[in-house]
Design a protein around this motif. Structure first.
Motif, PDB file in Angstrom:
ATOM      1  N   SER A 129      45.481  65.156  19.991  1.00 52.89           N
ATOM      2  CA  SER A 129      46.569  63.991  19.728  1.00 52.89           C
ATOM      3  C   SER A 129      45.750  63.067  18.831  1.00 52.89           C
ATOM      4  O   SER A 129      44.662  62.717  19.046  1.00 52.89           O
ATOM      5  CB  SER A 129      47.139  63.461  20.887  1.00 52.89           C
ATOM      6  N   PHE A 130      46.685  62.418  17.774  1.00 55.02           N
ATOM      7  CA  PHE A 130      46.367  61.286  17.031  1.00 55.02           C
ATOM      8  C   PHE A 130      47.470  60.248  17.170  1.00 55.02           C
ATOM      9  O   PHE A 130      48.536  60.804  16.776  1.00 55.02           O
ATOM     10  CB  PHE A 130      45.913  61.579  15.651  1.00 55.02           C
ATOM     11  N   ASP A 151      45.327  49.943  15.780  1.00 54.01           N
ATOM     12  CA  ASP A 151      44.718  50.497  16.919  1.00 54.01           C
ATOM     13  C   ASP A 151      44.930  52.140  16.877  1.00 54.01           C
ATOM     14  O   ASP A 151      46.124  52.846  16.753  1.00 54.01           O
ATOM     15  CB  ASP A 151      45.645  50.086  18.003  1.00 54.01           C
ATOM     16  N   TYR A 152      43.702  52.894  16.793  1.00 53.83           N
ATOM     17  CA  TYR A 152      43.851  54.176  16.562  1.00 53.83           C
ATOM     18  C   TYR A 152      43.249  55.008  17.825  1.00 53.83           C
ATOM     19  O   TYR A 152      42.041  54.787  18.451  1.00 53.83           O
ATOM     20  CB  TYR A 152      43.091  54.648  15.388  1.00 53.83           C
ATOM     21  N   THR A 153      43.929  56.161  18.161  1.00 49.99           N
ATOM     22  CA  THR A 153      43.404  56.651  19.389  1.00 49.99           C
ATOM     23  C   THR A 153      43.446  58.313  18.942  1.00 49.99           C
ATOM     24  O   THR A 153      44.409  58.904  18.529  1.00 49.99           O
ATOM     25  CB  THR A 153      44.326  56.560  20.582  1.00 49.99           C
ATOM     26  N   LEU A 154      42.290  58.900  19.352  1.00 52.59           N
ATOM     27  CA  LEU A 154      42.119  60.346  19.222  1.00 52.59           C
ATOM     28  C   LEU A 154      41.900  60.859  20.530  1.00 52.59           C
ATOM     29  O   LEU A 154      41.362  60.275  21.419  1.00 52.59           O
ATOM     30  CB  LEU A 154      40.871  60.682  18.411  1.00 52.59           C
ATOM     31  N   PHE A 176      38.699  58.821  22.045  1.00 48.77           N
ATOM     32  CA  PHE A 176      37.932  57.823  21.475  1.00 48.77           C
ATOM     33  C   PHE A 176      39.158  56.896  20.788  1.00 48.77           C
ATOM     34  O   PHE A 176      40.260  57.264  20.331  1.00 48.77           O
ATOM     35  CB  PHE A 176      37.303  58.470  20.226  1.00 48.77           C
ATOM     36  N   ARG A 177      38.710  55.373  20.980  1.00 49.60           N
ATOM     37  CA  ARG A 177      39.570  54.405  20.477  1.00 49.60           C
ATOM     38  C   ARG A 177      38.846  53.600  19.343  1.00 49.60           C
ATOM     39  O   ARG A 177      37.841  53.065  19.663  1.00 49.60           O
ATOM     40  CB  ARG A 177      40.068  53.760  21.639  1.00 49.60           C
ATOM     41  N   TYR A 178      39.502  53.259  18.219  1.00 48.56           N
ATOM     42  CA  TYR A 178      39.126  52.007  17.316  1.00 48.56           C
ATOM     43  C   TYR A 178      40.212  51.105  17.419  1.00 48.56           C
ATOM     44  O   TYR A 178      41.415  51.295  17.157  1.00 48.56           O
ATOM     45  CB  TYR A 178      38.734  52.535  16.147  1.00 48.56           C
ATOM     46  N   GLN A 179      39.869  49.645  17.514  1.00 54.77           N
ATOM     47  CA  GLN A 179      40.687  48.782  17.473  1.00 54.77           C
ATOM     48  C   GLN A 179      40.132  47.542  16.638  1.00 54.77           C
ATOM     49  O   GLN A 179      39.021  46.969  16.580  1.00 54.77           O
ATOM     50  CB  GLN A 179      41.243  48.208  18.991  1.00 54.77           C
ATOM     51  N   ILE A 236      37.692  56.852  25.664  1.00 53.85           N
ATOM     52  CA  ILE A 236      38.796  56.539  26.862  1.00 53.85           C
ATOM     53  C   ILE A 236      39.230  57.447  27.383  1.00 53.85           C
ATOM     54  O   ILE A 236      38.695  58.630  27.142  1.00 53.85           O
ATOM     55  CB  ILE A 236      39.897  55.733  25.639  1.00 53.85           C
ATOM     56  N   VAL A 237      40.240  57.410  28.155  1.00 48.01           N
ATOM     57  CA  VAL A 237      40.870  58.372  28.894  1.00 48.01           C
ATOM     58  C   VAL A 237      42.354  58.025  28.699  1.00 48.01           C
ATOM     59  O   VAL A 237      42.846  57.154  28.889  1.00 48.01           O
ATOM     60  CB  VAL A 237      40.800  58.482  30.244  1.00 48.01           C
ATOM     61  N   ARG A 238      43.005  59.269  28.320  1.00 46.35           N
ATOM     62  CA  ARG A 238      44.622  58.930  27.864  1.00 46.35           C
ATOM     63  C   ARG A 238      45.541  59.958  28.916  1.00 46.35           C
ATOM     64  O   ARG A 238      44.946  61.185  29.119  1.00 46.35           O
ATOM     65  CB  ARG A 238      44.654  59.644  26.574  1.00 46.35           C
TER      66      ARG A 238
END
Length: 252
Positions: free
Chosen positions: A107-108, A121-124, A148-151, A173-175
């Motif tokens: 997921s992205f 706010d990007y989340t992989l 992984f998260r980038y903010q 991160i944990v999603r």
């Protein structure tokens, strides 16, 4: 009697031969593609009190064990006749069926805004999903996995000495995700989706509640309430931003 029997057998054999000549391309089945277009009106509460117009595009492709879906949301906000805010949200996810109910996912999710706690706010994420139930009336799916998260923080001043946290975030991160869709009747669908992304810097939760009422086979009325929560924000800012929208949904 024998002539009639021979005549019937001749018709039957010619029909069978003609059927054998048909290829898979000649037989129409359900399309693996599903797409939606949405337009609507939004009212904001939390860190912003305003009105805006919004749009949404989504598409899903399902074939065998594979399922791929993508979504893009965009809205433009005006205050006193001038452009004041812009926001884009984009999701892309691919699933691969592992068993009758289990699947692997990747997921992205990208989020660009000019009024929430972060500009970007990007989340992989990648992990496992499970379909607890998947019927015509009720669908319940859950997912969990690392990522992984980038903010990029929003550095616009709220007051003279009150700004968003100035640190850019790069972290593991944990999603987790839980999605429920219930159709009590054929023309009505009630859904909710809850997503949590937990990292060292912050915990963000997104909750969406929607009601879709079909007007025709291709047009529906959709009411959506989105709520976004950050567990840590600077003094003077709300932890929660919420959006309520009333949309016309076009199905293809």
């Amino acid at each position: 009697m024998s002539k009639r029997l021979l005549f019937c057998l001749g018709l039957l054999s010619s029909s069978v031969l003609h059927a054998e000549e048909l290829s898979d391309a000649d037989i129409e089945g359900p399309s693996p593609w599903q797409s939606e277009v949405e337009f609507g009106y939004q009212s904001h509460s939390g860190n912003s009190s305003s009105k805006s117009l919004n749009s949404r595009l989504s598409a899903e492709y399902t074939s065998g064990r594979y399922r791929v879906n993508g979504e893009w949301k965009y809205y433009l906000l005006y205050k006193d006749g001038d452009e004041d805010k812009r926001q884009s949200t984009y999701d892309l996810q691919g699933d691969y069926k592992l068993g009758k109910k289990s699947y692997a996912y990747s997921s992205f999710k990208g989020y660009d805004s000019k009024y929430s706690a972060y500009f970007t706010d990007y989340t992989l994420s990648a992990g496992l999903g499970y379909q607890f139930t998947n019927t015509e009336t009720l669908v319940l799916e859950g997912e969990i996995g690392p990522g992984f998260r980038y903010q990029e923080p929003n550095l616009d001043e709220i007051d003279d000495d009150d700004i968003i946290f100035p640190d850019t975030v790069h972290e593991a991160i944990v999603r987790g995700n839980l999605a429920i869709t219930w159709k009590p009747i054929k023309s009505l669908a009630i859904g909710t989706e809850f997503t949590i992304v937990a990292g060292k810097s912050n915990i963000r939760t997104d909750n969406e509640f929607s009601v879709v009422n079909e007007i025709t086979d291709d047009i529906a009325l959709k009411i959506v309430h989105n709520r976004q929560y950050h567990n840590k924000v600077p003094n003077g800012l709300s932890n929660t931003d919420s959006v309520t929208s009333i949309n016309l949904l076009f199905l293809f």
